[in-house]
Design a protein around this motif. Sequence first.
Motif, PDB file in Angstrom:
ATOM      1  N   ARG A  30       0.835  -1.200   0.000  1.00 24.93           N
ATOM      2  CA  ARG A  30       0.000   0.000   0.000  1.00 24.93           C
ATOM      3  C   ARG A  30       0.876   1.258   0.000  1.00 24.93           C
ATOM      4  N   ASN A  31       1.895   1.246   0.846  1.00 20.63           N
ATOM      5  CA  ASN A  31       2.796   2.401   0.898  1.00 20.63           C
ATOM      6  C   ASN A  31       3.466   2.636  -0.443  1.00 20.63           C
ATOM      7  N   ARG A  32       3.855   1.527  -1.076  1.00 16.70           N
ATOM      8  CA  ARG A  32       4.543   1.681  -2.355  1.00 16.70           C
ATOM      9  C   ARG A  32       3.592   2.219  -3.412  1.00 16.70           C
ATOM     10  N   ARG A  33       2.343   1.713  -3.353  1.00 20.26           N
ATOM     11  CA  ARG A  33       1.354   2.203  -4.326  1.00 20.26           C
ATOM     12  C   ARG A  33       1.101   3.688  -4.143  1.00 20.26           C
ATOM     13  N   LEU A  34       0.993   4.088  -2.868  1.00 15.84           N
ATOM     14  CA  LEU A  34       0.738   5.502  -2.589  1.00 15.84           C
ATOM     15  C   LEU A  34       1.882   6.365  -3.090  1.00 15.84           C
ATOM     16  N   ALA A  35       3.095   5.893  -2.816  1.00 15.27           N
ATOM     17  CA  ALA A  35       4.257   6.646  -3.277  1.00 15.27           C
ATOM     18  C   ALA A  35       4.279   6.718  -4.789  1.00 15.27           C
ATOM     19  N   GLY A  36       3.994   5.581  -5.421  1.00 15.15           N
ATOM     20  CA  GLY A  36       3.975   5.558  -6.886  1.00 15.15           C
ATOM     21  C   GLY A  36       2.857   6.397  -7.454  1.00 15.15           C
ATOM     22  N   ALA A  37       1.709   6.352  -6.794  1.00 18.12           N
ATOM     23  CA  ALA A  37       0.572   7.129  -7.282  1.00 18.12           C
ATOM     24  C   ALA A  37       0.857   8.610  -7.198  1.00 18.12           C
TER      25      ALA A  37
ATOM     26  N   ALA B  33      13.189 -12.132  10.559  1.00 17.09           N
ATOM     27  CA  ALA B  33      12.706 -13.101   9.573  1.00 17.09           C
ATOM     28  C   ALA B  33      11.306 -12.717   9.085  1.00 17.09           C
ATOM     29  N   ALA B  34      10.465 -12.287  10.011  1.00 17.48           N
ATOM     30  CA  ALA B  34       9.109 -11.893   9.619  1.00 17.48           C
ATOM     31  C   ALA B  34       9.148 -10.673   8.696  1.00 17.48           C
ATOM     32  N   GLU B  35      10.007  -9.727   9.019  1.00 18.18           N
ATOM     33  CA  GLU B  35      10.128  -8.530   8.173  1.00 18.18           C
ATOM     34  C   GLU B  35      10.655  -8.913   6.786  1.00 18.18           C
ATOM     35  N   ALA B  36      11.659  -9.777   6.762  1.00 15.13           N
ATOM     36  CA  ALA B  36      12.216 -10.204   5.471  1.00 15.13           C
ATOM     37  C   ALA B  36      11.150 -10.910   4.640  1.00 15.13           C
ATOM     38  N   LEU B  37      10.356 -11.722   5.276  1.00 16.81           N
ATOM     39  CA  LEU B  37       9.314 -12.423   4.524  1.00 16.81           C
ATOM     40  C   LEU B  37       8.207 -11.484   4.070  1.00 16.81           C
ATOM     41  N   ALA B  38       7.905 -10.496   4.888  1.00 12.91           N
ATOM     42  CA  ALA B  38       6.890  -9.520   4.468  1.00 12.91           C
ATOM     43  C   ALA B  38       7.360  -8.764   3.222  1.00 12.91           C
ATOM     44  N   ARG B  39       8.627  -8.358   3.228  1.00 13.86           N
ATOM     45  CA  ARG B  39       9.148  -7.642   2.057  1.00 13.86           C
ATOM     46  C   ARG B  39       9.207  -8.571   0.841  1.00 13.86           C
ATOM     47  N   THR B  40       9.496  -9.821   1.100  1.00 12.69           N
ATOM     48  CA  THR B  40       9.509 -10.787   0.003  1.00 12.69           C
ATOM     49  C   THR B  40       8.097 -10.968  -0.561  1.00 12.69           C
ATOM     50  N   TYR B  41       7.164 -11.099   0.353  1.00 19.13           N
ATOM     51  CA  TYR B  41       5.772 -11.306  -0.062  1.00 19.13           C
ATOM     52  C   TYR B  41       5.245 -10.091  -0.829  1.00 19.13           C
ATOM     53  N   ALA B  42       5.633  -8.913  -0.370  1.00 11.87           N
ATOM     54  CA  ALA B  42       5.160  -7.680  -1.003  1.00 11.87           C
ATOM     55  C   ALA B  42       5.632  -7.583  -2.453  1.00 11.87           C
ATOM     56  N   ARG B  43       6.727  -8.269  -2.762  1.00 11.67           N
ATOM     57  CA  ARG B  43       7.270  -8.206  -4.127  1.00 11.67           C
ATOM     58  C   ARG B  43       7.389  -9.599  -4.718  1.00 11.67           C
ATOM     59  N   TRP B  44       6.475 -10.447  -4.322  1.00 12.89           N
ATOM     60  CA  TRP B  44       6.584 -11.858  -4.662  1.00 12.89           C
ATOM     61  C   TRP B  44       6.673 -12.089  -6.159  1.00 12.89           C
ATOM     62  N   ARG B  45       5.859 -11.399  -6.897  1.00  4.25           N
ATOM     63  CA  ARG B  45       5.818 -11.656  -8.334  1.00  4.25           C
ATOM     64  C   ARG B  45       7.192 -11.435  -8.966  1.00  4.25           C
ATOM     65  N   THR B  46       7.903 -10.457  -8.436  1.00  7.96           N
ATOM     66  CA  THR B  46       9.207 -10.154  -9.003  1.00  7.96           C
ATOM     67  C   THR B  46      10.288 -11.101  -8.506  1.00  7.96           C
ATOM     68  N   VAL B  47      10.240 -11.396  -7.218  1.00 13.41           N
ATOM     69  CA  VAL B  47      11.379 -12.093  -6.626  1.00 13.41           C
ATOM     70  C   VAL B  47      11.189 -13.598  -6.527  1.00 13.41           C
ATOM     71  N   GLU B  48      10.037 -14.090  -6.929  1.00 10.92           N
ATOM     72  CA  GLU B  48       9.756 -15.517  -6.768  1.00 10.92           C
ATOM     73  C   GLU B  48      10.851 -16.436  -7.321  1.00 10.92           C
ATOM     74  N   PRO B  49      11.417 -16.112  -8.494  1.00 17.01           N
ATOM     75  CA  PRO B  49      12.417 -17.052  -9.023  1.00 17.01           C
ATOM     76  C   PRO B  49      13.645 -17.206  -8.137  1.00 17.01           C
ATOM     77  N   TYR B  50      13.929 -16.218  -7.320  1.00 17.21           N
ATOM     78  CA  TYR B  50      15.104 -16.320  -6.446  1.00 17.21           C
ATOM     79  C   TYR B  50      14.735 -15.849  -5.037  1.00 17.21           C
ATOM     80  N   ALA B  51      13.588 -16.367  -4.570  1.00 14.27           N
ATOM     81  CA  ALA B  51      13.028 -15.861  -3.314  1.00 14.27           C
ATOM     82  C   ALA B  51      13.925 -16.139  -2.109  1.00 14.27           C
ATOM     83  N   ALA B  52      14.482 -17.325  -2.030  1.00  8.93           N
ATOM     84  CA  ALA B  52      15.272 -17.665  -0.829  1.00  8.93           C
ATOM     85  C   ALA B  52      16.490 -16.766  -0.687  1.00  8.93           C
ATOM     86  N   PRO B  53      17.323 -16.659  -1.720  1.00  7.56           N
ATOM     87  CA  PRO B  53      18.469 -15.757  -1.555  1.00  7.56           C
ATOM     88  C   PRO B  53      18.039 -14.306  -1.346  1.00  7.56           C
ATOM     89  N   TRP B  54      16.953 -13.912  -1.990  1.00  8.95           N
ATOM     90  CA  TRP B  54      16.505 -12.531  -1.833  1.00  8.95           C
ATOM     91  C   TRP B  54      16.082 -12.284  -0.388  1.00  8.95           C
TER      92      TRP B  54
END
Lengths: 306, 155
Positions: A30-37, B33-54
């Motif tokens: 959401r934050n990223r979308r807002l920033a991008g928007a 670990a939770a923060e790292a996974l949240a950031r991974t999840y937030a960009r899953w479509r992009t990072v899925e091919p190399y999710a573990a190292p990312w």
Amino acid sequence: MFDELDDPAPPSPGPSVRQAVGARAAKLRRNRRLAGAGGAASGALVAIALVAGLSGSPRSVSRIEPLASETPSPTGEPTPEPSSPGPGEPTATPPAESPSPAPPTPEPPTSPPAEPALAGCTTATALPSGDRKPGHGLTLTLVADGEFDRSEDGTATLVITNTTNSYGWEFDLRAYRANGSLQTVARGTGGRLSGVSWNDAIRQYRVVVGPGEEWRQQVDVPTDDCGTPLPAGRYDLAAGVQWSNVVSWHGDPPVTPGPGDVSVAPPGTSSPSPSPTGAPTPLPSSQPSPGEWVPWATEPVSVTFR
Amino acid sequence: MDGFDAAFAELYRASYRVAFRLLGDRTEAEDVAAEALARTYARWRTVEPYAAPWACRVATNVAIDRARRARRISGDEAPERAVRDAYADERVDLQRALRSLPRRQRDVVVLRYLADQSEESVAAALGLAVGTVKAHAARGLAALRERLGDVRVGS
């Protein structure tokens, strides 16, 4: 190798952890979308205002057409690099003290000078002035979040806008540096000058921007400097690219949209009436010869590394 | 995001391991670990091919940043913990040594030795040739040995 540092009884994540991760991810998105928007809105306003004033038919379309031999990198994240680093490869630059920020220095378009290695880092050079562009009415801007978390690579968006209502431009675009990196220069307060290179953030594209259209590419912003996070503070970020092989036309583009094209036309707007599609027109004499690469840079934007 | 759910446990385990190796604190490592996974999840479509190292790279960055902030606030080199970590000094030295490495070298060292990824996996994640990964790993390891000593950086 570091087995002795392991937790002898590591926990297993339960459903609550998965749920918390999902919530946090949603907030990040959401934050990223807002920033991008915010960035998109400001860019669109410029284009719409100019186009509407001239023709009353605003349109905004992104065309991203990587060359067949190139693959765009995943955007916005730590990204793979296309080649191995070596002497002269931009990685990051330790802040160099100077009495005042140095002005951008024009450089040869095709072969930036070798940069001295410094303990595994290389010194990024300044960007060129942004005066020379592929076509009149084209603008190159950098849309970046106001704040970057230094623990994570940030993202920004490179935007090329065609502010004309009747001319189209098609040209090759690549990173400013010859080895395939998009370079930024971050200047802090107090005369601190840091070079930040965006490795693999942009490769080479064939950009097509018709009247009133935009081309956008998300790029990475490393927030460290030779393995060390840049000091917290405000920086001016700018980005440089090179362009070449320009073709211009009058009216709609003489190409059909490719699979990578993404329409971002705002709802309720209509495309301009098709005008006679001209064949690519000869370049004005002031244009570079085919194959010559010309540097082009954005104006700096102010960001905060926290 | 089915892929993410399927990979969640493995990604968490890898991220937690890296974070704990650096921080030595279970609660902190879980947070990282939770923060790292949240950031991974937030960009899953992009990072899925190399999710573990990312995710491991994010976990490393977040962990190092947290440790630095904690030291800045406490003014101590090794912040006091409820239970004294026997390897606290080693962890601080490791954080410092990693921070001193050039960016790409640090990425390779972290993924290869801290996250225990194979050379091929590191190469794929970073878009490097395997030979380049080997070269970075060798240089990075030598630098770590210089800073940490041969005993603490085994073969």
